[in-house]
Write a protein that holds these residues in place. Structure first.
Motif, PDB file in Angstrom:
ATOM      1  N   UNK A   1      -6.986  -8.315  -3.204  1.00  0.00           N
ATOM      2  CA  UNK A   1      -6.867  -9.129  -4.420  1.00  0.00           C
ATOM      3  C   UNK A   1      -6.874 -10.599  -4.013  1.00  0.00           C
TER       4      UNK A   1
ATOM      5  N   UNK B   1      -6.538 -14.426  -5.624  1.00  0.00           N
ATOM      6  CA  UNK B   1      -6.167 -15.207  -6.807  1.00  0.00           C
ATOM      7  C   UNK B   1      -6.284 -16.688  -6.460  1.00  0.00           C
TER       8      UNK B   1
ATOM      9  N   UNK C   1      -3.760 -12.271  -2.232  1.00  0.00           N
ATOM     10  CA  UNK C   1      -2.443 -11.939  -2.772  1.00  0.00           C
ATOM     11  C   UNK C   1      -1.858 -10.836  -1.888  1.00  0.00           C
TER      12      UNK C   1
ATOM     13  N   UNK D   1       1.607  -9.810  -1.969  1.00  0.00           N
ATOM     14  CA  UNK D   1       2.789  -9.125  -2.493  1.00  0.00           C
ATOM     15  C   UNK D   1       4.046  -9.527  -1.757  1.00  0.00           C
ATOM     16  N   UNK D   2       5.108  -8.742  -1.977  1.00  0.00           N
ATOM     17  CA  UNK D   2       6.422  -9.106  -1.437  1.00  0.00           C
ATOM     18  C   UNK D   2       6.524  -8.838   0.058  1.00  0.00           C
ATOM     19  N   UNK D   3       5.735  -7.884   0.575  1.00  0.00           N
ATOM     20  CA  UNK D   3       5.868  -7.552   2.002  1.00  0.00           C
ATOM     21  C   UNK D   3       4.519  -7.170   2.616  1.00  0.00           C
TER      22      UNK D   3
ATOM     23  N   UNK E   1       1.826  -5.673   1.602  1.00  0.00           N
ATOM     24  CA  UNK E   1       1.184  -4.376   1.386  1.00  0.00           C
ATOM     25  C   UNK E   1       0.279  -4.381   0.156  1.00  0.00           C
ATOM     26  N   UNK E   2       0.317  -5.452  -0.634  1.00  0.00           N
ATOM     27  CA  UNK E   2      -0.478  -5.490  -1.863  1.00  0.00           C
ATOM     28  C   UNK E   2      -1.950  -5.189  -1.593  1.00  0.00           C
ATOM     29  N   UNK E   3      -2.609  -4.589  -2.578  1.00  0.00           N
ATOM     30  CA  UNK E   3      -4.043  -4.334  -2.491  1.00  0.00           C
ATOM     31  C   UNK E   3      -4.417  -2.923  -2.078  1.00  0.00           C
ATOM     32  N   UNK E   4      -3.438  -2.033  -1.963  1.00  0.00           N
ATOM     33  CA  UNK E   4      -3.767  -0.648  -1.564  1.00  0.00           C
ATOM     34  C   UNK E   4      -4.253   0.139  -2.782  1.00  0.00           C
ATOM     35  N   UNK E   5      -5.354  -0.345  -3.351  1.00  0.00           N
ATOM     36  CA  UNK E   5      -5.881   0.201  -4.593  1.00  0.00           C
ATOM     37  C   UNK E   5      -6.457   1.599  -4.384  1.00  0.00           C
TER      38      UNK E   5
ATOM     39  N   UNK F   1      -5.144   3.909  -2.980  1.00  0.00           N
ATOM     40  CA  UNK F   1      -4.072   4.902  -3.122  1.00  0.00           C
ATOM     41  C   UNK F   1      -3.325   4.731  -4.435  1.00  0.00           C
ATOM     42  N   UNK F   2      -4.102   4.456  -5.497  1.00  0.00           N
ATOM     43  CA  UNK F   2      -3.536   4.524  -6.841  1.00  0.00           C
ATOM     44  C   UNK F   2      -4.039   5.812  -7.494  1.00  0.00           C
TER      45      UNK F   2
ATOM     46  N   UNK G   1      -7.541  -1.694 -12.928  1.00  0.00           N
ATOM     47  CA  UNK G   1      -7.407  -3.042 -12.356  1.00  0.00           C
ATOM     48  C   UNK G   1      -7.788  -4.105 -13.387  1.00  0.00           C
TER      49      UNK G   1
ATOM     50  N   UNK H   1      -5.032  -6.702 -14.043  1.00  0.00           N
ATOM     51  CA  UNK H   1      -5.179  -8.013 -13.404  1.00  0.00           C
ATOM     52  C   UNK H   1      -6.203  -8.910 -14.087  1.00  0.00           C
TER      53      UNK H   1
END
Lengths: 327, 327
Positions: A149, A151, A156, A158-160, A162-166, A168-169, A256, A260
């Motif tokens: 992701x 922006x 982007x 995330x908090x730790x 790991x963001x963007x593991x789309x 595994x949605x 998404x 987003x």
């Protein structure tokens, strides 16, 4: 002139190139098989060797005035960006590997580390199909399905980190089990491996297709690339497999788009070889599922930097991390 | 002292209150039924009347030195923030309604407009259960399922103000049709209306439960609140309905955890009345589905500002929009 070395470490290949600091030029590009079986030392050694050769090659082309300001590394797996450590990379058999500092020390340049899919999507934003976009959601489809992701021109995380593991949605709550342990992840349907597996399952269940002829009847030799080729050649069953792939990917992209509201969704990797066979039903599925004004605001495109998005993006992450304040 | 009027317009209620500029105080709070049947004029008239009464009430409490710097409005539906227009609000029967300027002109104060679910989640970040979080994903569960994303203390709006429609993300590709036209949205399972509908379906199919006793056998009188109450009272079937709700919500929250890696997920609305009946299986489902390090980084909590999150958040959006540079 200043340049950054981009190093894209994958489970299959290592790709290295020198990227001009302003992105206008890629030099000394090379690709080698990842010597995963040789363990971490063999992989690091080859990455260092390729980096040195790339610098040499670039100097030959551009003259001795070229200044290398650092190395951006893209690597698989969850990682700790601040400490420059790959936490787990199942395909390489790595755990807690201080990849950034090992490369940095051997090459004598500062280095940064980020996720490989993140790098590819940032590369597409910087120099590829997502240039100028405000919000980019990207999918990289290979053995697995990765995501990233961007922006306002920044990854982007995330908090730790790991963001963007789309990949595994969940799109089907009660669906196929995924290697990650979850059920119904899009990766379980739309990764290269899953596309091949779904094709073979169909053939074994008696589907009529010319696919077996391509592999002299050896179904185990069917891979995703072959499914796309057969689809382009007009094989109806192969087209059905690609259409189903578009359906699962379409539900994911629609999720998404509603979450987003990106102006560009970029799909990278071998699957884009399927061309309109994939993108026409994919866009249709997204239109069917997502909010109209969000769909209207969004272009869904194939990645433009085949094979080099990760190198461009790794260089861009170094630039953001080192030059713009180590964020 | 400076204060901002927060106006939370919902399909059912209008809630208005004056929020101290620093968030430390809420004054002159009032709630009234939304006169939706009276058309836009009746609704705007009541919003203006409530705003004026709130200012008067607040002046009485805090003295004449109080300065009102503006009005933040939260409203349903896709909207155009820059122009202050509600594009479509099906529950109110509105189209292209210039709500911001009508309120602003009538009250004689600058005003801002944002999505109601966005406001509630920003309110929870500012003064509620998500204080201090870097990345917040929020769900508001009422008649429908709304959502909002807060990154570094700012609402994330996406490319065209539609970001955060998490209620309309697919968790079951082939699932129930949703009012939005898509299939298998989490809203089709976990909204108040969907919870009640699933309970009634189960009872009509012969489930054994004390639920009919609560409504003297009139199944049409069953609503989500009653299902939570029966679950708290120990009714096994009602508990099953709540557990299933947790499963659908859990898949959705897991998708958000893998995509956005939030440090807080906040769930707001009547559904939180189900308490541990909901949150224990919800957290379990997320653990089962999402990446371990992302789950470890994330708290999943109930909203803390019951009934006032939207007012706090509407005031906060005004503050961000007006005082911090109309972004």
């Amino acid at each position: 002139m200043k340049a950054i070395i981009g190093v894209d470490l994958g489970g299959t290949n290592i790709v290295v190139g020198a990227v001009a600091e302003d992105g206008n030029g890629l030099y000394g590009l090379s690709t080698q098989r990842t010597p995963a079986a040789g363990g971490p030392d063999a992989v690091v050694e080859l990455m260092v060797k390729m980096t040195r050769e790339c610098m040499e090659e670039t100097r030959k082309m551009l003259g001795p005035d070229i200044e290398f300001i650092g190395v951006g590394i893209g690597a698989p797996g969850p990682l700790d960006r601040n400490r420059g450590i790959v936490l787990i990379a199942p395909n390489l058999g790595w755990r807690d590997m201080p990849l950034r500092d090992r490369i940095s020390e051997a090459v004598g340049l500062p280095a940064s580390l980020d996720n490989d899919a993140n790098c590819a999507i940032l590369g597409e934003w910087w120099r590829g199909a997502a240039q100028g976009a405000k919000v980019v959601v990207g999918l990289t489809i290979g053995t697995g399905v990765g995501g990233g992701i961007v922006i306002d021109g920044k990854l982007f995380h995330g908090a730790s980190d790991i963001a963007g593991e789309i990949g595994h949605t969940t799109v089907d709550l009660n669906g196929r089990r995924c290697k990650c342990g979850n059920y119904g992840c899009v990766e379980a349907y739309a990764s290269g491996a899953a596309i091949a597996a779904r094709a073979v399952e169909g053939l074994e269940a008696g589907a009529s297709s010319k696919l077996p002829e391509y592999v002299n009847g050896d179904l185990s030799a069917i891979d995703a690339q072959l499914v796309y080729r057969a689809a382009r050649d007009g094989d109806e069953f192969a087209r059905e497999v690609v259409r189903d792939t578009a359906r699962f990917l379409g539900a994911t992209v629609a999720n998404m788009v509603n979450t987003l509201n990106p102006d560009v969704v970029v799909v990278c990797g071998g699957v884009t070889l399927a061309g309109d066979q994939l993108f026409v039903p994919l866009r249709e599925e997204v239109r069917r599922r997502a909010f109209k004004p969000a769909v209207a605001a969004c272009r869904i495109v194939a990645g433009a930097l085949t094979g080099t998005a990760g190198v461009y993006g790794a260089a861009a992450t170094f630039k953001a991390w080192y030059c713009d304040g180590k964020e």
